[in-house]
Design an enzyme around this catalytic site. Structure first.
Site: not given
Ligand code: ZN
Length: 172
Positions: A45, A50, A93-94, A136-137, A140
């Site tokens: 995701g 991000q 998480c990226l 999670h997304e 953000h």
């Molecule tokens: Zn993330």
């Protein structure tokens, strides 16, 4: 085009995002680039903040490794959480450096309302892993990272690791 993913402690990751007023070609291109960036990372995701865009847009693909890809693009998602609390194990998480992972409490069901890239309404009931990815997304878009949901002790330990890493990186 693969986009740069911004990382904690970049303050842009902690700002709530603005709604997308209308889906333009620019938004469609951004969504395509975000999917490409997500698959290249690789991740399941990616949310617009991000990649430094303060808008309510996210992409995801919660398909298992042996399943065919299920790319999703969601505009202005709204989530209603239901079901019991479940432990999302070793969430990562990226945008959270050092490949840090920690267990996070999530809910087992998420009722999703959003728009697709044609402006059509999307309504879905997600369970299990897709529900966790969605939470999670969605976080953000609210300016929340999974490390905001871990214990104070774990968070403090993680922050000191990041500080050391940043110091080393800036020195080198
Ligand atoms: Zn993330």
């Amino acid at each position: 085009m693969i986009l740069d993913i911004i990382a904690y402690p970049d303050p842009r990751l902690h700002q709530p995002c603005q709604p997308v007023p209308v889906v333009t070609d620019e938004i469609r291109q951004l969504a395509a680039d975000m999917l490409e960036t997500m698959y290249a990372a690789p991740g399941v995701g990616l949310a617009a903040p991000q990649v430094g865009k303060n808008i309510r847009l996210l992409v995801m693909d919660p398909a298992a490794k042996d399943e065919s890809p299920q790319p999703r693009v969601l505009v202005n998602p709204v989530l209603k959480l239901e079901g019991e609390e479940i432990l999302s194990e070793r969430e990562g998480c990226l945008s959270v450096p050092l490949q840090y992972r920690a267990d996070v409490w999530r809910r087992s069901r998420a009722i999703l309302d959003a728009q697709d890239l044609d402006g059509n309404p999307v309504h879905e009931e997600l369970e299990g892993f897709p529900a966790i990815v969605m939470q999670h997304e969605y976080d953000h878009l609210e300016g929340i990272l999974f490390i905001d949901r871990i214990s104070r002790l774990r968070r403090t330990l993680y922050e000191s690791k990041v500080k050391k890493w940043l110091k080393r990186r800036n020195a080198g």
